[in-house]
Design an enzyme around this catalytic site. Sequence first.
Site: not given
Length: 215
Positions: A44, A48, A132
């Site tokens: 993943e 950010r 998640k």
Amino acid sequence: MNNASQFEDRLKQAPIVPLVGGDDPDIAVDTAQALSAGGLRVIEVILRSDGAMACMEAIAKETTDMIVGAGTVLTVEQAEQAISRGAQFIVCPGLVDAVAEFCMEQDVLLYAGTMTAGEVQRAYALGLRTVKFFPAALAGGVPMLKALSSVFREMQFMPTGGVSAKNLDMFLALPSVVACGGSWLTPPDQIAAGNFDAVTKLAREAVQIARTVRP
């Protein structure tokens, strides 16, 4: 998602999803290759930083054995851009109906973030069956997941946030956990120093823990 079965097979072999960050595509590719050498081939890339999307695209284009997803996706627009640049699955820190509906329309796997029974129930109502669990440690860890799993028996979870080599086995011992996400596998100081062997070592250790729990 056309390779959903391949994705599931990869997670059965190694139910761990490392988080890859940064701004430099070359370093991101080296990191992905180091993880692959250690047996982790589902990653993943967390969005950010300004260069994160380029990093994800580079990994998708320059590696042949990786399944690459985009994490920290906040909007439909981000999801659309990530998919167009190679993301094979989407991970969100929270649950947004519009993002969930878009990903399902596109037949792209989505791991929307949840931490409460209300959020899990909302995800279930939207048609999601895997979510998640974030931030896992702060949201109650293994005991909370056990409680949620007893109520939402069809749901599977990917705990992320506070997962490490020290507690990985406890999370993976839960049948409802499809995989664990974690940043401990990609330490920024080692990557900045170019010590990708350290990344491979951490990946191999995580795979060994997983195989001990799930032979």
